[in-house]
Scaffold this motif. Structure first.
Motif, PDB file in Angstrom:
ATOM      1  N   TRP A  41      20.189  27.897  26.650  1.00  0.00           N
ATOM      2  CA  TRP A  41      20.954  27.041  27.042  1.00  0.00           C
ATOM      3  C   TRP A  41      20.700  27.055  28.856  1.00  0.00           C
ATOM      4  N   VAL A  44      17.577  24.878  28.653  1.00  0.00           N
ATOM      5  CA  VAL A  44      17.698  23.551  28.638  1.00  0.00           C
ATOM      6  C   VAL A  44      18.217  22.981  29.673  1.00  0.00           C
ATOM      7  N   ALA A  45      19.315  23.949  30.704  1.00  0.00           N
ATOM      8  CA  ALA A  45      19.442  23.556  31.925  1.00  0.00           C
ATOM      9  C   ALA A  45      18.552  23.331  32.925  1.00  0.00           C
ATOM     10  N   ILE A  47      15.240  22.672  32.246  1.00  0.00           N
ATOM     11  CA  ILE A  47      14.370  21.684  31.872  1.00  0.00           C
ATOM     12  C   ILE A  47      14.776  20.351  32.692  1.00  0.00           C
ATOM     13  N   GLY A  48      16.116  20.186  32.653  1.00  0.00           N
ATOM     14  CA  GLY A  48      16.989  19.100  33.383  1.00  0.00           C
ATOM     15  C   GLY A  48      16.632  18.974  34.844  1.00  0.00           C
ATOM     16  N   LEU A  49      16.835  20.245  35.531  1.00  0.00           N
ATOM     17  CA  LEU A  49      16.599  20.544  36.960  1.00  0.00           C
ATOM     18  C   LEU A  49      15.246  20.241  37.389  1.00  0.00           C
ATOM     19  N   GLY A  51      12.741  18.591  35.379  1.00  0.00           N
ATOM     20  CA  GLY A  51      12.231  17.324  35.166  1.00  0.00           C
ATOM     21  C   GLY A  51      12.754  16.328  36.356  1.00  0.00           C
ATOM     22  N   ALA A  52      13.880  16.474  36.851  1.00  0.00           N
ATOM     23  CA  ALA A  52      14.465  15.724  37.981  1.00  0.00           C
ATOM     24  C   ALA A  52      13.629  15.847  39.175  1.00  0.00           C
ATOM     25  N   SER A 188       9.576  25.710  32.117  1.00  0.00           N
ATOM     26  CA  SER A 188      10.860  25.532  31.435  1.00  0.00           C
ATOM     27  C   SER A 188      10.743  24.755  29.835  1.00  0.00           C
ATOM     28  N   THR A 222      15.099  28.161  38.683  1.00  0.00           N
ATOM     29  CA  THR A 222      14.054  27.096  39.020  1.00  0.00           C
ATOM     30  C   THR A 222      13.875  27.320  40.676  1.00  0.00           C
TER      31      THR A 222
END
Length: 294
Positions: A41, A44-45, A47-49, A51-52, A188, A222
């Motif tokens: 998890w 996963v978080a 990847i979102g950060l 990726g943005a 990530s 990150t």
């Protein structure tokens, strides 16, 4: 504008401080929800950060050779993280970090074999001085016989340290062919994909109360990846490796604050030797050429 070697060294040390803070958050999560769910998890978080940050600015997908470096480091990083965090749940943070300090010494030799770098006399002295501090710490800890569970944790952390040594060299290779945001994103994604293989058997949805620490761990991870990628693009791995020793100071602090792990006098003595080694390293080749900042 060009950055001095001391500035690059300081940036790498900052990245390590942030990474060590993430370790403390992750240790709390591992004790609460287990190592696999924590890793899954948090990634996963992450990847979102990442990726943005990366996807809106990307100028195309990486070449095959660059993607190969991403894949290798992501795979090594997955093994490194799982073994380290599993061991971290079983030993005090300061001890775990002390054990991991075999990695920067291995980097000196790997950077010669894989990156064709040269090892300066000052870099060797710096790493040996810092490692002497680790010996002092381990000698003091040897007075207490570890439990079987702690011994297993020690073995896991040593395995992680071997992976981490290779990871530091890969970080340098990766930073030379990709920008910090690309490095962080693909690290990530690859770790996440590898972890998802076992998701049908091991994954659980954590309670909402764990969401905050998971996101915090992802943010810290990150940020440290971005800073370290920037630093390793501008400094040789053998030069920046001694910054890893500063992690012990942060591990001692967070272990005491968050987990009530005491810091013995021999631990403080070893930490001073570690700092001395880093001060020796930061003075190395003050005229070293570095790349311009992005």
């Amino acid at each position: 504008m060009p950055r001095s070697p001391a500035f690059v060294f300081a940036a790498a040390a900052l990245g390590i401080a942030i990474f060590s803070s993430m370790d403390a958050v992750v240790k709390g999560l591992v004790l609460a929800i287990g190592v696999y769910d924590t890793m899954l998890w948090r990634t996963v978080a992450g990847i979102g950060l990442t990726g943005a940050i990366y996807l809106p600015r990307r100028r195309g997908w990486p070449s095959r050779s660059t993607m190969r470096v991403h894949l290798i480091r992501g795979t090594v990083g997955t093994v490194m993280a799982i073994t380290f965090f599993w061991g971290l749940a079983r030993v005090p943070m300061a001890q775990a970090i002390a054990l991991s300090f075999i990695a920067p010494l291995l980097v000196l030799f790997l950077s010669v074999a894989l990156l064709k770098e040269t090892i300066s006399r000052r870099a060797i002295i710096a790493s040996l001085a810092a490692f002497a501090g680790v010996i002092v710490i381990m000698a003091g800890q040897a007075a207490t016989s570890p439990s079987p569970d702690r011994f297993a944790g020690i073995v896991a952390i040593l395995c992680s340290a071997v992976c981490y040594a290779y990871n530091i060299v890969l970080m340098r290779q990766q930073a030379l062919v990709a920008g910090p945001s690309e490095v962080a994103f693909f690290q990530s994604v690859i770790v996440g994909l590898l972890l998802l293989v076992a998701a049908p058997l091991l994954a659980h949805v954590p309670d909402a109360r764990h969401a905050g620490p998971i996101v915090l761990a992802a943010v810290l991870g990150t940020l440290s990846l971005l800073i370290l990628a920037w630093a390793y693009a501008r400094g040789e791995a053998s030069y920046l490796a001694p910054t890893e020793y500063t992690a012990f100071i942060w591990a001692s602090l967070w272990g005491w604050v968050m987990f009530h792990e005491s810091v013995a006098p021999y631990t403080l003595a070893g930490a001073m030797m570690i700092i001395a080694g880093c001060l020796i390293a930061v003075r190395r080749r003050s005229g070293m050429e570095v790349e311009a900042a992005l």
